[in-house]
Scaffold this active site. Structure first.
Site, PDB file in Angstrom:
ATOM      1  N   GLU A   2      12.086  30.862 -31.615  1.00 34.50           N
ATOM      2  CA  GLU A   2      11.460  32.140 -31.224  1.00 34.50           C
ATOM      3  C   GLU A   2      11.288  32.998 -32.460  1.00 34.50           C
ATOM      4  OE1 GLU A   2      13.081  34.422 -27.730  1.00 34.50           O
ATOM      5  OE2 GLU A   2      12.227  36.120 -28.839  1.00 34.50           O
TER       6      GLU A   2
ATOM      7  N   HIS B  11       8.821  35.026 -35.045  1.00 35.27           N
ATOM      8  CA  HIS B  11       7.534  35.703 -34.875  1.00 35.27           C
ATOM      9  C   HIS B  11       6.819  36.018 -36.179  1.00 35.27           C
ATOM     10  CE1 HIS B  11       8.653  36.024 -30.708  1.00 35.27           C
ATOM     11  NE2 HIS B  11       9.727  36.715 -30.994  1.00 35.27           N
TER      12      HIS B  11
ATOM     13  N   HIS C 253       7.998  34.893 -23.035  1.00 36.06           N
ATOM     14  CA  HIS C 253       8.619  35.876 -23.932  1.00 36.06           C
ATOM     15  C   HIS C 253       8.470  37.283 -23.356  1.00 36.06           C
ATOM     16  CE1 HIS C 253       8.969  38.501 -27.469  1.00 36.06           C
ATOM     17  NE2 HIS C 253       9.758  37.565 -27.952  1.00 36.06           N
TER      18      HIS C 253
ATOM     19  N   ASP D 215      14.885  34.797 -33.245  1.00 38.42           N
ATOM     20  CA  ASP D 215      14.085  35.995 -32.953  1.00 38.42           C
ATOM     21  C   ASP D 215      13.788  36.759 -34.244  1.00 38.42           C
ATOM     22  OD1 ASP D 215      12.529  37.662 -31.419  1.00 38.42           O
ATOM     23  OD2 ASP D 215      14.164  38.480 -30.218  1.00 38.42           O
TER      24      ASP D 215
HETATM   25 MN    MN Z   1      11.177  37.591 -29.630  1.00 36.93          MN
END
Ligand code: MN
Length: 323
Positions: free
Chosen positions: A8, A10, A164, A285
């Site tokens: 995950e 980004h 998400h 993340d």
């Molecule tokens: Mn995220």
């Protein structure tokens, strides 16, 4: 642990970067912005420092889901996917991609998904919750019947999708009025995302598409902690529940969860007890969380080395057919 796979992580493009501004303090925005826009400089160094060998990247949230103009959503998705594909091509052993999709137009989304999987070699797709369609106040969730063909396409392509979070619209969730500290990743993300996931599970998505796999971040957005209660209550009071199987069965057979942004051993252990270590995947993340902090926790938390290998790498290798 070396050679982890993180799921995950980004990035942003110039057309979506400002969407992330509200999720940082003004004094750290410059750094977060630089880290979101950078795909192959400090990101690769930090992956290395945190023992992550491979990251599957995804566009920042809400991304294309937050663009009500349908044509614009189609264009931004294509552009983001092309930018990501360029970087993946340059670093095929280190970076992979989740497609961003214009879910405002299910047919266009299906075509873009096919392009991303078949031509760009992506590993699946990520949707950031509901999409705004036509105007900012009209929203669509993906259990709606107009998505049936889209989901058939996704099922046939054989790649998972990542559900998400995004924030609910203030007009639809007045309970957060005056409580901004409960929005976003504190609480609203989890509630919005878990309800969307439960809608998909309970309306037959996985009966019609049994091979399809959904990934949830943040150790399952509170669902592992509540899945027994969901089934227990619905068994006594189904109130029109249309699912062919129990929610727990869909959860255990069609859902994976990741560790993104939830670096807490008691929560991981509880998730393992409910779902087994076969369905948990490592994620950070980044850049909202750090590779180093995630690794400091995950590499040393008190689980068996077998489970650490499965969660850190092997489950993802299997799910995404990575070598
Ligand atoms: Mn995220």
């Amino acid at each position: 642990m070396k050679n982890k796979i993180a799921l995950e992580e980004h990035f942003a493009i110039d057309l979506t970067i400002d969407q992330s501004k509200i999720y940082s303090l003004p004094e750290v925005w410059a750094r977060l912005k630089a880290n979101l826009l950078d795909i192959e400089q400090q990101r690769l160094e930090r992956m290395d420092a945190g023992g992550t060998a491979f990251s599957i990247l995804s566009l920042n949230s809400p991304g294309t889901q937050g663009i009500p103009n349908v044509k614009e959503a189609v264009d931004v998705a294509r552009r983001a996917n092309d930018v990501l594909a360029e970087h993946v091509t340059r670093h095929p052993t280190k970076l992979g991609g989740f497609a961003a999709l214009p879910m405002q137009d299910p047919e266009a989304a299906a075509r873009e998904l096919e392009r991303c999987i078949k031509k760009l070699g992506f590993h699946g797709f990520m949707v950031n919750g509901f999409s705004q369609v036509g105007n900012a106040e009209t929203v669509v969730y993906y259990d709606a019947p107009q998505f049936n063909d889209f989901w058939s396409t996704a099922n046939a392509l054989g790649k998972p999708f990542y559900m998400h979070p995004r924030d609910p619209l203030p007009s639809r969730e007045p309970i957060y009025d005056g409580f901004p500290w409960l929005t976003a990743a504190t609480w609203a993300f989890t509630m919005e995302t878990s309800i969307h996931a439960l809608r998909l599970m309970s309306t037959g998505l996985f009966d019609r598409n049994p091979k399809l796999q959904m990934i949830l971040g943040h150790l399952g957005e509170c669902i592992p902690f509540n899945i027994w209660r969901i089934d227990n209550i619905m068994q006594k009071a189904p109130r029109g529940y249309p699912g062919k199987r129990t929610m727990g069965e869909y959860f255990r057979e069609n859902v994976y969860v990741t560790t993104s942004g939830n670096f807490r051993t008691p929560s991981l252990l509880s998730t393992m007890l409910e779902l087994s270590s076969d369905r948990i995947l490592y994620a950070v993340d980044y850049p909202f969380e750090s590779f180093e902090e995630a690794a400091q926790w995950f590499d040393h938390c008190e689980i068996s080395e077998n489970d650490r290998k499965k969660i850190g790498r092997e489950n993802a290798q299997q799910l995404f057919s990575l070598s």
